[in-house]
Scaffold this active site. Structure first.
Site, mmCIF file in Angstrom:
data_model
loop_
_atom_site.group_PDB
_atom_site.id
_atom_site.type_symbol
_atom_site.label_atom_id
_atom_site.label_comp_id
_atom_site.label_asym_id
_atom_site.label_seq_id
_atom_site.Cartn_x
_atom_site.Cartn_y
_atom_site.Cartn_z
ATOM 1 N N ARG A 1 -6.661 4.408 13.764
ATOM 2 C CA ARG A 1 -5.715 5.513 13.887
ATOM 3 C C ARG A 1 -5.044 5.575 15.250
ATOM 4 O O ARG A 1 -3.875 5.990 15.348
ATOM 5 C CB ARG A 1 -6.428 6.839 13.608
ATOM 6 C CG ARG A 1 -7.035 6.962 12.225
ATOM 7 C CD ARG A 1 -6.008 6.879 11.125
ATOM 8 N NE ARG A 1 -6.581 7.168 9.808
ATOM 9 C CZ ARG A 1 -5.921 7.067 8.666
ATOM 10 N NH1 ARG A 1 -4.662 6.678 8.668
ATOM 11 N NH2 ARG A 1 -6.519 7.346 7.517
ATOM 12 N N ASP B 1 -8.768 0.566 2.666
ATOM 13 C CA ASP B 1 -7.740 0.106 3.597
ATOM 14 C C ASP B 1 -8.081 0.634 4.988
ATOM 15 O O ASP B 1 -7.588 1.674 5.417
ATOM 16 C CB ASP B 1 -6.363 0.592 3.133
ATOM 17 C CG ASP B 1 -5.232 -0.147 3.829
ATOM 18 O OD1 ASP B 1 -5.308 -1.378 3.921
ATOM 19 O OD2 ASP B 1 -4.281 0.513 4.263
ATOM 20 N N GLN C 1 -2.487 2.762 15.265
ATOM 21 C CA GLN C 1 -1.442 3.153 14.311
ATOM 22 C C GLN C 1 -0.525 4.220 14.906
ATOM 23 O O GLN C 1 0.708 4.143 14.763
ATOM 24 C CB GLN C 1 -2.094 3.669 13.028
ATOM 25 C CG GLN C 1 -1.113 4.120 11.963
ATOM 26 C CD GLN C 1 -1.814 4.729 10.752
ATOM 27 O OE1 GLN C 1 -3.037 4.775 10.689
ATOM 28 N NE2 GLN C 1 -1.040 5.192 9.787
ATOM 29 N N THR D 1 -4.626 6.596 0.366
ATOM 30 C CA THR D 1 -5.848 7.402 0.379
ATOM 31 C C THR D 1 -5.860 8.431 -0.749
ATOM 32 O O THR D 1 -4.879 9.129 -0.983
ATOM 33 C CB THR D 1 -5.984 8.137 1.722
ATOM 34 O OG1 THR D 1 -5.955 7.176 2.775
ATOM 35 C CG2 THR D 1 -7.288 8.918 1.789
ATOM 36 N N ASP E 1 0.845 -1.183 0.000
ATOM 37 C CA ASP E 1 0.000 0.000 0.000
ATOM 38 C C ASP E 1 0.888 1.244 0.000
ATOM 39 O O ASP E 1 1.800 1.370 0.832
ATOM 40 C CB ASP E 1 -0.913 0.005 1.226
ATOM 41 C CG ASP E 1 -2.076 0.971 1.065
ATOM 42 O OD1 ASP E 1 -2.432 1.275 -0.077
ATOM 43 O OD2 ASP E 1 -2.621 1.413 2.091
ATOM 44 N N HIS F 1 -3.383 14.205 0.712
ATOM 45 C CA HIS F 1 -3.600 13.364 1.890
ATOM 46 C C HIS F 1 -2.381 13.378 2.799
ATOM 47 O O HIS F 1 -2.502 13.555 4.025
ATOM 48 C CB HIS F 1 -3.913 11.930 1.452
ATOM 49 C CG HIS F 1 -3.976 10.953 2.586
ATOM 50 N ND1 HIS F 1 -4.978 10.973 3.530
ATOM 51 C CD2 HIS F 1 -3.138 9.938 2.945
ATOM 52 C CE1 HIS F 1 -4.775 10.009 4.415
ATOM 53 N NE2 HIS F 1 -3.665 9.369 4.080
ATOM 54 N N LYS G 1 -3.333 -1.441 10.593
ATOM 55 C CA LYS G 1 -3.760 -1.617 9.203
ATOM 56 C C LYS G 1 -4.088 -3.065 8.862
ATOM 57 O O LYS G 1 -4.919 -3.331 7.980
ATOM 58 C CB LYS G 1 -2.636 -1.151 8.259
ATOM 59 C CG LYS G 1 -2.295 0.311 8.358
ATOM 60 C CD LYS G 1 -3.276 1.150 7.575
ATOM 61 C CE LYS G 1 -2.769 2.567 7.405
ATOM 62 N NZ LYS G 1 -3.650 3.366 6.536
ATOM 63 N N TYR H 1 1.314 5.690 -0.573
ATOM 64 C CA TYR H 1 0.930 6.933 0.120
ATOM 65 C C TYR H 1 1.085 8.038 -0.913
ATOM 66 O O TYR H 1 1.869 8.966 -0.755
ATOM 67 C CB TYR H 1 1.900 7.102 1.291
ATOM 68 C CG TYR H 1 1.560 8.076 2.380
ATOM 69 C CD1 TYR H 1 0.271 8.198 2.884
ATOM 70 C CD2 TYR H 1 2.571 8.855 2.946
ATOM 71 C CE1 TYR H 1 -0.001 9.071 3.925
ATOM 72 C CE2 TYR H 1 2.310 9.730 3.981
ATOM 73 C CZ TYR H 1 1.025 9.835 4.473
ATOM 74 O OH TYR H 1 0.755 10.698 5.518
ATOM 75 N N GLU I 1 -9.178 13.044 7.885
ATOM 76 C CA GLU I 1 -9.091 14.362 7.254
ATOM 77 C C GLU I 1 -10.411 15.114 7.344
ATOM 78 O O GLU I 1 -10.432 16.316 7.627
ATOM 79 C CB GLU I 1 -8.689 14.202 5.794
ATOM 80 C CG GLU I 1 -7.293 13.643 5.588
ATOM 81 C CD GLU I 1 -7.073 13.259 4.141
ATOM 82 O OE1 GLU I 1 -6.577 14.100 3.370
ATOM 83 O OE2 GLU I 1 -7.394 12.103 3.782
ATOM 84 N N GLU J 1 -9.221 4.118 -1.666
ATOM 85 C CA GLU J 1 -8.030 3.906 -2.474
ATOM 86 C C GLU J 1 -8.380 3.217 -3.788
ATOM 87 O O GLU J 1 -9.492 2.722 -3.976
ATOM 88 C CB GLU J 1 -7.012 3.044 -1.713
ATOM 89 C CG GLU J 1 -6.679 3.564 -0.326
ATOM 90 C CD GLU J 1 -5.474 2.882 0.290
ATOM 91 O OE1 GLU J 1 -4.779 2.132 -0.436
ATOM 92 O OE2 GLU J 1 -5.221 3.106 1.487
ATOM 93 N N THR K 1 -8.583 -5.245 4.882
ATOM 94 C CA THR K 1 -8.574 -4.410 3.674
ATOM 95 C C THR K 1 -9.655 -4.973 2.762
ATOM 96 O O THR K 1 -9.639 -6.166 2.456
ATOM 97 C CB THR K 1 -7.209 -4.463 2.959
ATOM 98 O OG1 THR K 1 -6.198 -3.960 3.830
ATOM 99 C CG2 THR K 1 -7.233 -3.632 1.684
ATOM 100 N N GLU L 1 -9.968 4.371 4.334
ATOM 101 C CA GLU L 1 -9.074 4.985 3.362
ATOM 102 C C GLU L 1 -9.580 4.591 1.977
ATOM 103 O O GLU L 1 -9.526 3.420 1.595
ATOM 104 C CB GLU L 1 -7.625 4.545 3.562
ATOM 105 C CG GLU L 1 -7.027 5.084 4.855
ATOM 106 C CD GLU L 1 -5.509 5.067 4.872
ATOM 107 O OE1 GLU L 1 -4.916 4.338 4.051
ATOM 108 O OE2 GLU L 1 -4.923 5.781 5.704
#
Length: 404
Positions: free
Chosen positions: A232, A228, A235, A339, A121, A128, A248, A123, A353, A196, A252, A194
């Site tokens: 938080r 995904d 994480q 994301t 995955d 984002h 994570k 970024y 966000e 994606e 998924t 997320e």
């Protein structure tokens, strides 16, 4: 030359017309249902491609009666093109209508379309990454020094990839509040999404070799929607210094339908300007982005429309970076964009966000929201320009189940 019209009732002019033709793996529902095999979506119906192969193209039976797309993927780009052309002929020449088995979407169970060997995955959205950096590091630089020089990513857990519609259990783990001296253990209280886009690898590349950006279209078979899911709080406590792990790896979700790259030719666009000189293996000579929109729906309310065309890193660059060290690829491997977020407040592909890290609630379903609650249903809807209008790239659906 314009595309011929399909004879399938109500499919002509729909988001799943013959300019689309995504692949999935389906079985019929109920007692005595058939084994899982490959199908192609046309309108609100599914062409039983396994049955068609047995009847009309027996040499392709091993590719199309398998309970996963991997044999078709491994057959390579020339076979992908032949099968797609054959499917289009079947669905536009009415002489074939009596020989084919069409199933309603309500008659089939959709399975995970690909046996995923490895999952990476990325970024790849500057918007984002900047937003998250500002939330997590308010007194520091939003982007790390390496971010514009290479596509940052992490190696995910293939065994936790599930098909759209599968319930997602709230994960449990260690969390540490900023003011606390030590972590606590329990269910995540900051569960997030997320939105994606995933890329399904269609050919094996031996260990020690690498893939150039120019090899993208002969290496990647197609795209699929990805959610995904992210805890938080788990994480934030665990990711320093080695990155995402339990925050994570619990789930998924992948779309049941894989859209071939051939269906997205009209949707090709340049990536936004990359303002740092790149190492040679990441340089591109042609447009490698895609004009794909992801509609984020929470409990029936659309809370964002995220534009994939705003991504900083292209899928070809991600693929080149993934293999530049000699890492191998196998048919069925999956990598995702990270994301998808655009520059506007209604273009953000995560609740982190949308809620500014939980400090600014937003409205969904008539309620003020930050992170996910048990019972919440999230649906991601994907669409893109096609040869006849917008095509549908399937949906990614999941409902949050209570922690064990």
């Amino acid at each position: 030359m314009p595309l011929p019209r399909t004879w399938v009732r109500d499919a002509d002019g729909s988001p799943y017309d013959v300019d689309n033709l995504p692949y999935g793996v389906v079985s019929t529902r109920g007692t005595g249902g058939d084994a899982a095999r490959v199908g192609v979506r046309i309108g609100d119906r599914v062409l039983d491609l396994g049955a068609a192969a047995r009847e009309l193209r027996p040499e392709w039976t091993p590719l199309l009666t398998a309970p996963e797309l991997n044999p078709l993927l491994a057959a390579g780009p020339a076979r992908w093109a032949e099968v797609r052309a054959w499917v289009r002929t079947l669905l536009t020449d009415v002489a074939h209508a009596s020989k084919l088995r069409l199933l309603g979407l309500d008659e089939v169970t959709c399975h995970l379309p690909v046996r995923v060997g490895d999952y990476v995955d990325f970024y790849a959205s500057e918007h984002h990454a900047t937003n998250i950096g500002r939330i997590l590091r308010p007194d520091g630089a939003a982007l790390a020094p390496n971010w514009k020089h290479l596509p940052v990513g992490y190696h995910g857990r293939a065994g936790s990839i599930v098909v759209s519609g599968t319930g997602v259990r709230r994960p449990t783990g260690q969390r540490k509040a900023p003011e606390a001296d030590a972590p606590t253990f329990g269910p995540s209280t900051r569960l997030d999404i997320e939105a994606e886009l995933g890329f399904v690898v269609g050919r094996s590349v031996p260990w020690g070799e690498r893939v150039a950006v120019s090899d993208f279209e002969r290496t990647v078979f197609g795209v699929a929607g990805i959610n995904d899911w992210s805890a938080r709080d788990i994480q934030a406590w665990e990711y320093v210094p080695l990155g995402p792990h339990l925050g994570k790896s619990f789930a998924t979700t992948m779309s049941a339908w894989v859209t071939p790259l051939a269906a997205l030719a009209v949707a090709r666009v340049p990536v936004p300007g990359q303002d740092v000189a790149l190492v040679e293996y990441l340089r591109e000579d042609e447009p490698q982005g895609y004009d794909i929109t992801v509609e984020v729906e929470l409990n029936g309310t659309v809370v964002a429309r995220a534009p994939y065309r705003s991504m900083y890193w292209s899928p070809a660059q991600m693929l080149a970076h993934l293999t530049v060290n000699g890492a191998s690829l196998r048919a069925g491997d999956l990598y995702a964009s990270g994301t998808i977020s655009g520059p506007e407040p209604d273009q953000l592909g995560s609740l982190m966000e949308l809620s500014a890290g939980g400090t600014r609630p937003f409205t969904a379903g008539g309620a003020q929201r930050t992170f996910l609650a048990d019972g919440d249903e999230v649906v991601l809807h994907y669409s893109a320009p096609g040869a006849r209008g917008r095509i549908g790239l399937g949906e990614v659906r999941g409902t949050i189940l209570p922690a064990r």
